[in-house]
Design a protein around this motif. Structure first.
Motif, mmCIF file in Angstrom:
data_model
loop_
_atom_site.group_PDB
_atom_site.id
_atom_site.type_symbol
_atom_site.label_atom_id
_atom_site.label_comp_id
_atom_site.label_asym_id
_atom_site.label_seq_id
_atom_site.Cartn_x
_atom_site.Cartn_y
_atom_site.Cartn_z
ATOM 1 N N ILE A 146 -1.324 28.092 -12.822
ATOM 2 C CA ILE A 146 -1.206 28.952 -11.638
ATOM 3 C C ILE A 146 -2.572 29.501 -11.231
ATOM 4 N N ARG A 147 -3.342 29.940 -12.224
ATOM 5 C CA ARG A 147 -4.664 30.496 -11.922
ATOM 6 C C ARG A 147 -5.539 29.471 -11.213
ATOM 7 N N ARG A 148 -5.525 28.238 -11.702
ATOM 8 C CA ARG A 148 -6.370 27.206 -11.092
ATOM 9 C C ARG A 148 -5.834 26.756 -9.729
ATOM 10 N N LEU A 149 -4.523 26.687 -9.582
ATOM 11 C CA LEU A 149 -3.943 26.301 -8.290
ATOM 12 C C LEU A 149 -4.198 27.372 -7.230
ATOM 13 N N ASP A 150 -4.304 28.627 -7.666
ATOM 14 C CA ASP A 150 -4.567 29.721 -6.732
ATOM 15 C C ASP A 150 -6.059 29.976 -6.530
ATOM 16 N N ALA A 151 -6.900 29.181 -7.189
ATOM 17 C CA ALA A 151 -8.349 29.425 -7.137
ATOM 18 C C ALA A 151 -8.959 29.065 -5.792
ATOM 19 N N ARG A 152 -8.250 28.295 -4.991
ATOM 20 C CA ARG A 152 -8.778 27.926 -3.678
ATOM 21 C C ARG A 152 -7.621 27.739 -2.709
ATOM 22 N N LEU A 198 3.359 26.311 -4.146
ATOM 23 C CA LEU A 198 3.095 26.516 -5.566
ATOM 24 C C LEU A 198 4.250 26.041 -6.436
ATOM 25 N N ASP A 199 5.476 26.407 -6.095
ATOM 26 C CA ASP A 199 6.627 26.003 -6.915
ATOM 27 C C ASP A 199 6.781 24.489 -6.945
ATOM 28 N N ALA A 200 6.576 23.854 -5.795
ATOM 29 C CA ALA A 200 6.678 22.391 -5.743
ATOM 30 C C ALA A 200 5.592 21.749 -6.607
ATOM 31 N N LEU A 201 4.394 22.322 -6.580
ATOM 32 C CA LEU A 201 3.303 21.783 -7.401
ATOM 33 C C LEU A 201 3.593 21.970 -8.891
ATOM 34 N N LEU A 202 4.137 23.111 -9.269
ATOM 35 C CA LEU A 202 4.453 23.344 -10.682
ATOM 36 C C LEU A 202 5.543 22.390 -11.158
ATOM 37 N N ASP A 203 6.532 22.125 -10.290
ATOM 38 C CA ASP A 203 7.566 21.131 -10.638
ATOM 39 C C ASP A 203 6.934 19.755 -10.805
ATOM 40 N N ARG A 204 5.996 19.419 -9.937
ATOM 41 C CA ARG A 204 5.305 18.129 -10.035
ATOM 42 C C ARG A 204 4.541 18.039 -11.365
ATOM 43 N N LEU A 205 3.872 19.113 -11.741
ATOM 44 C CA LEU A 205 3.111 19.105 -12.994
ATOM 45 C C LEU A 205 4.025 18.941 -14.201
ATOM 46 N N ASP A 206 5.205 19.536 -14.145
ATOM 47 C CA ASP A 206 6.173 19.347 -15.239
ATOM 48 C C ASP A 206 6.561 17.874 -15.356
#
Length: 287
Positions: free
Chosen positions: A184-190, A203-211
């Motif tokens: 989350i910290r890195r995804l919110d860095a820019r 963000l939620d879609a990206l976190l699901d993708r990372l899982d």
């Protein structure tokens, strides 16, 4: 009245000089912090891939310096070769000395030396380009790139190039293997903006993708980072199991569809990743 005005000007100038020499945030600056060096690097860091030529006023604003200090630092850095003037303009850009430093850093780590010959095994057999990258904040930095056949896309991925990690398979492959709060910290860095109609920015879609990437062991991008490009990416770990880098292979979408690309390229990419993994562990490389 005139004396009072003159004294006020003197006090104002003294305050400005004090502010100029006092660190903006003492808590973040240790006892031996040299403010002038920090300001010089603030000038250099003002230049980015999007703002590669700046005026004095722009440098001063970006570095949070007054024009006089910015001017003196710019002139010093020009003398040292770290900045240069843009001909027939009042703009400046980074000099060759910065490039020399960057390549020294990129060449120093033995990971690049280990990987480059192996990337050549992937191009053109598995794809049109193969890359090695690392994470830096919310970005992927390319350390090595072997390419052939992507000229029409005009993609600049030379060593040292940065791209947003949220938008790239190479970024996903590495981010997927970090703790959730770090993701989350890195995804919110820019700021997350769409680079194509397929780019994930939520963000939620990206976190699901990372899982999903972590479960599968590889990441996929089909036109998400750039139109007409398909990419597969895998993570590289050190002996302690921490992700230290990533590998990717990219193909022109006109060359093959996604199922064919995955079928042909993924086994080769996984094989090279395994080789790099073993070499990295034996070499003692770590994050």
């Amino acid at each position: 009245m005139a004396g009072h005005s003159g004294m006020a000007k003197v006090e104002k100038k003294a305050a400005e000089r004090a502010a100029e020499t006092t660190p903006k945030n003492p808590k973040n600056n240790p006892k031996n912090y040299v403010a002038s060096v920090g300001k010089a690097f603030a000038v250099l860091k003002s230049f980015t891939s999007e703002a590669f030529e700046l005026t004095l006023s722009e440098v001063a604003a970006r570095a949070d310096l007054d024009r006089g200090t910015a001017f003196r630092l710019i002139k010093t850095l020009i003398e040292l070769g770290y900045l240069q003037t843009v001909p027939q303009s009042r703009r400046f850009r980074l000099g060759v000395a910065c490039l020399d430093l960057g390549y020294t850093v990129l060449s120093h780590g033995s990971l690049r030396t280990i990987v480059e010959p192996l990337l050549r095994d992937l191009v053109p057999a598995a794809g049109d380009a193969a890359s090695l990258g690392i994470l830096d904040g919310g970005d992927v930095i390319y350390l090595a790139r072997i390419g052939a056949g992507l000229d029409r896309h005009k993609m600049d991925r030379r060593p040292g190039t940065r791209i947003p990690a949220y938008s790239a398979a190479l970024g996903h492959a590495m981010l997927a293997n970090l703790p959730r709060e770090e993701q989350i910290r890195r995804l919110d860095a820019r700021p997350r903006v769409k680079l194509s109609e397929r780019t994930l920015t939520d963000l939620d879609a990206l976190l699901d993708r990372l899982d999903l990437v972590k479960r599968k062991g590889h990441a996929v991008s089909d036109g998400e980072n750039a139109y007409g490009l398909r990419t597969l990416a895998t993570p590289i770990f050190d002996a302690q199991g921490f992700v230290i880098a990533g590998l990717s292979v990219t193909v022109d979408a006109m060359r093959m569809d996604m199922p064919t690309f995955r079928h042909q390229a993924l086994p080769r990419l996984m094989q090279v990743t395994s080789q790099v993994q073993d070499l990295a562990v034996k070499s003692g490389l770590s994050g």
